[in-house]
Design a protein around this motif. Structure first.
Motif, PDB file in Angstrom:
ATOM      1  N   GLU A 182       0.807  -1.218   0.000  1.00 40.91           N
ATOM      2  CA  GLU A 182       0.000   0.000   0.000  1.00 40.91           C
ATOM      3  C   GLU A 182       0.842   1.272   0.000  1.00 40.91           C
ATOM      4  O   GLU A 182       0.296   2.370  -0.072  1.00 40.91           O
ATOM      5  CB  GLU A 182      -0.923  -0.003   1.223  1.00 40.91           C
ATOM      6  CG  GLU A 182      -1.872  -1.182   1.239  1.00 40.91           C
ATOM      7  CD  GLU A 182      -2.560  -1.362   2.570  1.00 40.91           C
ATOM      8  OE1 GLU A 182      -2.148  -0.698   3.549  1.00 40.91           O
ATOM      9  OE2 GLU A 182      -3.524  -2.150   2.635  1.00 40.91           O
ATOM     10  N   LEU A 187       2.618   0.950  -4.876  1.00 41.95           N
ATOM     11  CA  LEU A 187       1.573   1.292  -5.838  1.00 41.95           C
ATOM     12  C   LEU A 187       2.186   1.700  -7.174  1.00 41.95           C
ATOM     13  O   LEU A 187       1.680   1.333  -8.242  1.00 41.95           O
ATOM     14  CB  LEU A 187       0.694   2.406  -5.282  1.00 41.95           C
ATOM     15  CG  LEU A 187      -0.143   2.044  -4.053  1.00 41.95           C
ATOM     16  CD1 LEU A 187      -0.821   3.283  -3.481  1.00 41.95           C
ATOM     17  CD2 LEU A 187      -1.187   0.981  -4.386  1.00 41.95           C
ATOM     18  N   TRP A 197      -2.625  -5.350  -9.243  1.00 39.60           N
ATOM     19  CA  TRP A 197      -2.312  -5.035  -7.844  1.00 39.60           C
ATOM     20  C   TRP A 197      -3.198  -5.868  -6.932  1.00 39.60           C
ATOM     21  O   TRP A 197      -4.383  -6.068  -7.213  1.00 39.60           O
ATOM     22  CB  TRP A 197      -2.542  -3.548  -7.574  1.00 39.60           C
ATOM     23  CG  TRP A 197      -2.341  -3.119  -6.141  1.00 39.60           C
ATOM     24  CD1 TRP A 197      -1.153  -2.954  -5.500  1.00 39.60           C
ATOM     25  CD2 TRP A 197      -3.351  -2.784  -5.186  1.00 39.60           C
ATOM     26  NE1 TRP A 197      -1.358  -2.540  -4.206  1.00 39.60           N
ATOM     27  CE2 TRP A 197      -2.711  -2.417  -3.987  1.00 39.60           C
ATOM     28  CE3 TRP A 197      -4.748  -2.754  -5.243  1.00 39.60           C
ATOM     29  CZ2 TRP A 197      -3.412  -2.041  -2.840  1.00 39.60           C
ATOM     30  CZ3 TRP A 197      -5.457  -2.373  -4.106  1.00 39.60           C
ATOM     31  CH2 TRP A 197      -4.778  -2.024  -2.919  1.00 39.60           C
ATOM     32  N   GLY A 199      -4.465  -6.006  -2.987  1.00 37.16           N
ATOM     33  CA  GLY A 199      -4.551  -5.309  -1.708  1.00 37.16           C
ATOM     34  C   GLY A 199      -4.887  -6.257  -0.580  1.00 37.16           C
ATOM     35  O   GLY A 199      -4.740  -7.485  -0.705  1.00 37.16           O
ATOM     36  N   TYR A 202     -10.518  -3.737   2.913  1.00 34.65           N
ATOM     37  CA  TYR A 202     -10.774  -2.314   3.060  1.00 34.65           C
ATOM     38  C   TYR A 202     -12.261  -2.015   3.201  1.00 34.65           C
ATOM     39  O   TYR A 202     -13.110  -2.715   2.620  1.00 34.65           O
ATOM     40  CB  TYR A 202     -10.252  -1.553   1.828  1.00 34.65           C
ATOM     41  CG  TYR A 202      -8.832  -1.858   1.478  1.00 34.65           C
ATOM     42  CD1 TYR A 202      -7.778  -1.295   2.197  1.00 34.65           C
ATOM     43  CD2 TYR A 202      -8.525  -2.735   0.445  1.00 34.65           C
ATOM     44  CE1 TYR A 202      -6.460  -1.586   1.882  1.00 34.65           C
ATOM     45  CE2 TYR A 202      -7.213  -3.033   0.123  1.00 34.65           C
ATOM     46  CZ  TYR A 202      -6.180  -2.455   0.848  1.00 34.65           C
ATOM     47  OH  TYR A 202      -4.880  -2.756   0.543  1.00 34.65           O
ATOM     48  N   ASP A 206     -12.081   3.422   1.426  1.00 30.11           N
ATOM     49  CA  ASP A 206     -10.648   3.181   1.281  1.00 30.11           C
ATOM     50  C   ASP A 206     -10.345   2.442  -0.022  1.00 30.11           C
ATOM     51  O   ASP A 206      -9.353   2.731  -0.704  1.00 30.11           O
ATOM     52  CB  ASP A 206     -10.118   2.383   2.469  1.00 30.11           C
ATOM     53  CG  ASP A 206     -10.168   3.175   3.763  1.00 30.11           C
ATOM     54  OD1 ASP A 206     -10.066   4.421   3.698  1.00 30.11           O
ATOM     55  OD2 ASP A 206     -10.328   2.567   4.841  1.00 30.11           O
ATOM     56  N   TYR A 210      -7.818   3.626  -3.231  1.00 31.58           N
ATOM     57  CA  TYR A 210      -6.717   2.878  -3.849  1.00 31.58           C
ATOM     58  C   TYR A 210      -6.937   2.695  -5.343  1.00 31.58           C
ATOM     59  O   TYR A 210      -5.990   2.795  -6.139  1.00 31.58           O
ATOM     60  CB  TYR A 210      -6.538   1.524  -3.159  1.00 31.58           C
ATOM     61  CG  TYR A 210      -5.801   1.628  -1.847  1.00 31.58           C
ATOM     62  CD1 TYR A 210      -4.463   2.011  -1.815  1.00 31.58           C
ATOM     63  CD2 TYR A 210      -6.439   1.363  -0.637  1.00 31.58           C
ATOM     64  CE1 TYR A 210      -3.779   2.117  -0.613  1.00 31.58           C
ATOM     65  CE2 TYR A 210      -5.769   1.476   0.573  1.00 31.58           C
ATOM     66  CZ  TYR A 210      -4.441   1.851   0.577  1.00 31.58           C
ATOM     67  OH  TYR A 210      -3.768   1.979   1.775  1.00 31.58           O
ATOM     68  N   LEU A 232      -8.862  -7.276  -4.212  1.00 35.37           N
ATOM     69  CA  LEU A 232      -8.859  -6.897  -2.804  1.00 35.37           C
ATOM     70  C   LEU A 232     -10.073  -7.501  -2.113  1.00 35.37           C
ATOM     71  O   LEU A 232     -10.954  -8.075  -2.763  1.00 35.37           O
ATOM     72  CB  LEU A 232      -8.837  -5.368  -2.662  1.00 35.37           C
ATOM     73  CG  LEU A 232      -9.864  -4.540  -3.443  1.00 35.37           C
ATOM     74  CD1 LEU A 232     -11.250  -4.601  -2.835  1.00 35.37           C
ATOM     75  CD2 LEU A 232      -9.403  -3.077  -3.522  1.00 35.37           C
TER      76      LEU A 232
END
Length: 299
Positions: A182, A187, A197, A199, A202, A206, A210, A232
């Motif tokens: 993060e 990033l 990506w 994560g 969240y 949030d 991102y 994520l």
């Protein structure tokens, strides 16, 4: 929207059975977590408010690529990746060989999600430099792609020098490389060098932040029109509306634990009166219920 589940903190003996259940239920993938060891004298600060890991020293961390190979052999369509694999704690050729082999035996159903790592002790024990791990990871990403091309391959740059050699078997299709983390550096690494990506978990606002940050960085690097995965977990009540909004935002995959917050696993009987007779049975009811009430309605 893709739906992935994880194998972290699960009994290692149950992971294979659960993978088969997820495959049959229509999930898209399984995430494997990574740690080599837990040192008696842990001095490295964990990236959390307390500075200490949330798991106990005796928590099992099965080797990601052994586990992925085993799960791939008993599933048909399930994909596999990491959250995350601490690649710079290992030698470059070791990572290249393991991932290439997993890609071949799974018929292209793996991606590699890398992170810089936080535990100095693991790097020291593996003979890898902790201080330059981020810079080495930046070089490792294109180096892996070069080494996976097949035929005579080589790599020479600042941190890694590989003379001309053959690394076989090599992936028959490109292995996507994703990045976790993060920080601004992480990033940017994802936006500049990677295919996506990964994560953690969240709240909605949030997660939006991102995604917007990654979108801006990809535009900065001129990669806004290239395919890009964003995976994520959302700390929200699962619903069809939630995942449709996430897809509209640009999230391509959600990590979910269907048994979280239920009595199924705690009860140890899969939510039924039938006694557990096979490894992983206690997860079955939650997996099937999530597939029926969420996944099928999102497709």
């Amino acid at each position: 929207m893709q739906f992935w589940s994880g194998a972290a903190f699960m009994e290692a003996s149950e992971a294979l059975a659960v993978a088969r259940m997820l495959d049959e239920a229509g999930f898209d993938g399984v995430i494997c977590a990574d740690h080599l060891i837990y040192p008696r004298n842990l001095t490295s600060p964990y990236p959390s408010p307390t500075g200490r890991p949330m798991w106990s020293p005796d928590t099992a961390w099965p080797d990601s690529w052994v586990l992925i190979g085993a799960m791939a052999s008993i599933t048909r369509r399930l994909r596999f990746s990491n959250a995350v694999y601490v690649a710079p704690a290992r030698p470059l050729l070791e990572v290249a060989k393991q991932v290439a082999t997993a890609s071949v035996i799974s018929e292209g159903r793996v991606s590699l999600a890398v992170g810089a790592g936080w535990m100095r002790e693991e790097f020291d024990l593996m003979g890898q430099d902790f201080g330059n791990r981020g810079k080495r990871l930046d070089e490792m990403i294109p180096a892996l792609r070069a080494l996976w091309q097949g035929g005579w391959v080589s790599w020479s740059c600042r941190y890694y020098q590989v003379p001309e050699l053959m690394l076989e078997p090599h992936p028959t299709t490109p292995v996507p490389i994703l990045c976790g983390g993060e920080s601004e550096v992480a990033l940017r690494r994802a936006a500049r060098l990677c295919d996506g990506w990964v994560g953690t978990a969240y709240a909605w606002d949030d997660a939006v932040g991102y995604v917007q940050k990654l979108t801006a960085l990809r535009r900065e690097y001129g990669r806004q029109d290239e395919p890009f995965e964003i995976m994520l977990a959302l700390l929200e009540m699962p619903s069809v509306d939630l995942y449709r909004r996430a897809e509209d935002l640009g999230i391509t995959a959600v990590m979910c634990a269907p048994w979280a917050g239920t009595q199924d696993v705690q009860a140890g009987d899969g939510g039924s009166s039938k006694a557990v007779t096979q490894p992983g049975d206690r997860y079955r009811a939650s997996i099937e219920r999530f597939a029926e009430t969420v996944i099928e309605k999102c497709r």
